[in-house]
Design a protein around this motif. Sequence first.
Motif, mmCIF file in Angstrom:
data_model
loop_
_atom_site.group_PDB
_atom_site.id
_atom_site.type_symbol
_atom_site.label_atom_id
_atom_site.label_comp_id
_atom_site.label_asym_id
_atom_site.label_seq_id
_atom_site.Cartn_x
_atom_site.Cartn_y
_atom_site.Cartn_z
ATOM 1 N N TYR A 92 2.348 68.210 -4.083
ATOM 2 C CA TYR A 92 2.600 69.315 -3.159
ATOM 3 C C TYR A 92 2.366 70.646 -3.838
ATOM 4 O O TYR A 92 2.626 70.802 -5.034
ATOM 5 N N ASP A 103 0.784 56.117 10.905
ATOM 6 C CA ASP A 103 1.115 55.135 9.860
ATOM 7 C C ASP A 103 0.325 53.838 10.008
ATOM 8 O O ASP A 103 -0.185 53.285 9.033
ATOM 9 N N GLU A 105 12.955 64.825 -7.754
ATOM 10 C CA GLU A 105 12.397 66.082 -7.253
ATOM 11 C C GLU A 105 13.392 67.248 -7.180
ATOM 12 O O GLU A 105 13.122 68.346 -7.683
ATOM 13 N N ALA A 117 3.205 59.978 15.120
ATOM 14 C CA ALA A 117 3.713 59.416 13.863
ATOM 15 C C ALA A 117 3.423 57.923 13.738
ATOM 16 O O ALA A 117 2.962 57.451 12.691
ATOM 17 N N ASP A 118 3.689 57.165 14.800
ATOM 18 C CA ASP A 118 3.482 55.709 14.734
ATOM 19 C C ASP A 118 2.014 55.376 14.513
ATOM 20 O O ASP A 118 1.648 54.587 13.651
ATOM 21 N N ARG A 153 -0.530 69.175 0.703
ATOM 22 C CA ARG A 153 -0.110 67.909 0.101
ATOM 23 C C ARG A 153 -1.349 67.070 -0.117
ATOM 24 O O ARG A 153 -2.254 67.082 0.726
ATOM 25 N N GLU A 158 -2.653 62.997 -1.646
ATOM 26 C CA GLU A 158 -2.313 61.678 -2.177
ATOM 27 C C GLU A 158 -3.544 61.168 -2.909
ATOM 28 O O GLU A 158 -4.660 61.303 -2.424
ATOM 29 N N GLU A 176 14.712 62.292 3.260
ATOM 30 C CA GLU A 176 13.383 62.019 3.804
ATOM 31 C C GLU A 176 13.568 61.091 4.990
ATOM 32 O O GLU A 176 14.522 60.306 5.047
ATOM 33 N N GLU A 229 -2.510 53.536 -3.278
ATOM 34 C CA GLU A 229 -1.895 54.862 -3.337
ATOM 35 C C GLU A 229 -1.120 54.993 -4.646
ATOM 36 O O GLU A 229 -0.284 54.157 -4.966
ATOM 37 N N HIS A 289 11.787 58.438 6.044
ATOM 38 C CA HIS A 289 11.582 56.993 5.888
ATOM 39 C C HIS A 289 11.891 56.479 4.487
ATOM 40 O O HIS A 289 11.408 55.430 4.098
ATOM 41 N N ILE A 290 12.644 57.243 3.704
ATOM 42 C CA ILE A 290 12.995 56.761 2.364
ATOM 43 C C ILE A 290 14.506 56.593 2.309
ATOM 44 O O ILE A 290 15.246 57.549 2.536
ATOM 45 N N ASN A 318 1.459 61.436 -5.271
ATOM 46 C CA ASN A 318 1.659 62.376 -4.168
ATOM 47 C C ASN A 318 1.917 63.747 -4.778
ATOM 48 O O ASN A 318 2.676 63.865 -5.737
ATOM 49 N N ALA A 345 7.475 66.536 3.368
ATOM 50 C CA ALA A 345 8.910 66.659 3.189
ATOM 51 C C ALA A 345 9.256 67.995 2.545
ATOM 52 O O ALA A 345 10.094 68.736 3.033
ATOM 53 N N ARG A 350 14.504 52.564 -4.258
ATOM 54 C CA ARG A 350 14.354 52.721 -2.811
ATOM 55 C C ARG A 350 14.750 51.422 -2.136
ATOM 56 O O ARG A 350 14.243 50.351 -2.484
#
Lengths: 188, 284
Positions: B212, B156, B57, B152-153, B198, B200, B39, B207, B41-42, B210, B184, B79
């Motif tokens: 899918y 978020d 997953e 993207a920025d 997707r 959430e 991913e 949150e 950002h993970i 999540n 993802a 994480r």
Amino acid sequence: MYSASDLRKGLKIEIDGDPCVITDFQFSKPGKGQAIYRCKIRNLNTGNSFEKSYRSVDKVKKAALESRDFTFSYEAGDDYIFSDNETYEEVHLSAEQLGDQRFFIVEDMQVEILFHNNKALDITLPNFVEKAIAETEPGARGDTATNVTKPAKIDNGYEINVPIFINEGDIVRIDTRTGEYSDRVAKG
Amino acid sequence: MIEALKARDALMQSIRAFFHSEGFIEVETPVRLRTPCMELHIDAEPSGDHYLRTSPELCHKKLLARGAEKIFEVAKCFRQGERGHLHNPEYTMLEWYRTGGDYMTALADTQNLLQAVRCAVPVALTGEWQIFSVEEVFEKFAGWNPVENFDADRFDFDLVEKIEPELPKDCPVVLKDYPAELCALARLKPGRPEVAERWELYLNGIEIANAYSELTDPIEQRARFEKWGAQRHSFGKPVYDLDEEFFQCLEKMPQACGVALGLDRLLMILVSAKSLDEVLPFRE
């Protein structure tokens, strides 16, 4: 430079040339998104507070701060004069800059002063100072309860709450970080 | 803290009872993986020559490919660098998959699960469920459409600063149909490939889950992992090896849907805690 993951409460950073301190810090990371470091920041020059968020890839400038040891010399009007322990250079801080801390300054007190570009920003006093109680109602004889308090004044007029058994002339220790009574050092 | 331990115990019992009554089987899958999920950002925590899983997953999908139909796992996940009042580097994920359904089937499962959990823990999750599309909330609270003009920025930052604080707190809230760039392992919406299937779930503005409609196309999945690998490289982040066995399994995997739900956060909400500190007895 700091990376965003170094950010935390209390960290001193520089933004647009001004020294700043992070006063509140929150880590957020939406679902599949990037980490966002949300900061509450106080500008140490102006005292203004604002909010700013950083991403993990952002870099943050370290504040060019220097801390030096000083000794309190004398008081002149509204100014408090300290002298550098090594160079004897004098630094003036006003009553306004010192805030309540001015009440806890005593003769020859050793302090630390924080500078940014040779400008004094902040002062750190020893954690405790001993002061005589100048004025308070007499305590009841034999009453040693510590959870009951009464107002008292120290010599310069600063008011604190003390346990009921404290009398005029007693020497007490005050925590300079909180401005609160800590314990009794000697009976008057 | 003892109260939180009792609440967690009651929660676990009700979760297991719910899934078993629905015909799911509880599975256990490896915690250490050679090839963690790629991913953007993970970040996975290294463990010797392996990594600790960031999610079960990929293993769950391999089980679906081998014939499992309804599975769930209470999975310790890890994480790197995630710590805050809603984050801990080690946390518990409840993850489940069922074959045959899409993300709206997963939503029905989630609603039934929370209904069952409500009985076990004496705090109600009241209010009618509200479902919004991501486009709807961004246009309303941030003034732009992230599906038409993806950034993207900006996405978020606005999600955290403008959208999440405005979401209703007195009912479960679902945001669905994310920009295609932000899925993802989700399938793109048939007939509308600019969004991904997707959603959430937010409870109390936090949150929590999540979900899918799972992507079952190995070619598209590989292309996404390769794209993120290149982006991770450009960020100076480690790039993980690709799990070839996973791509082979995807070819055999039937259409399915899955949900990952943060159990520690759900517990926080059930006991009205402000921070994970109140429900995790061992926080560094």
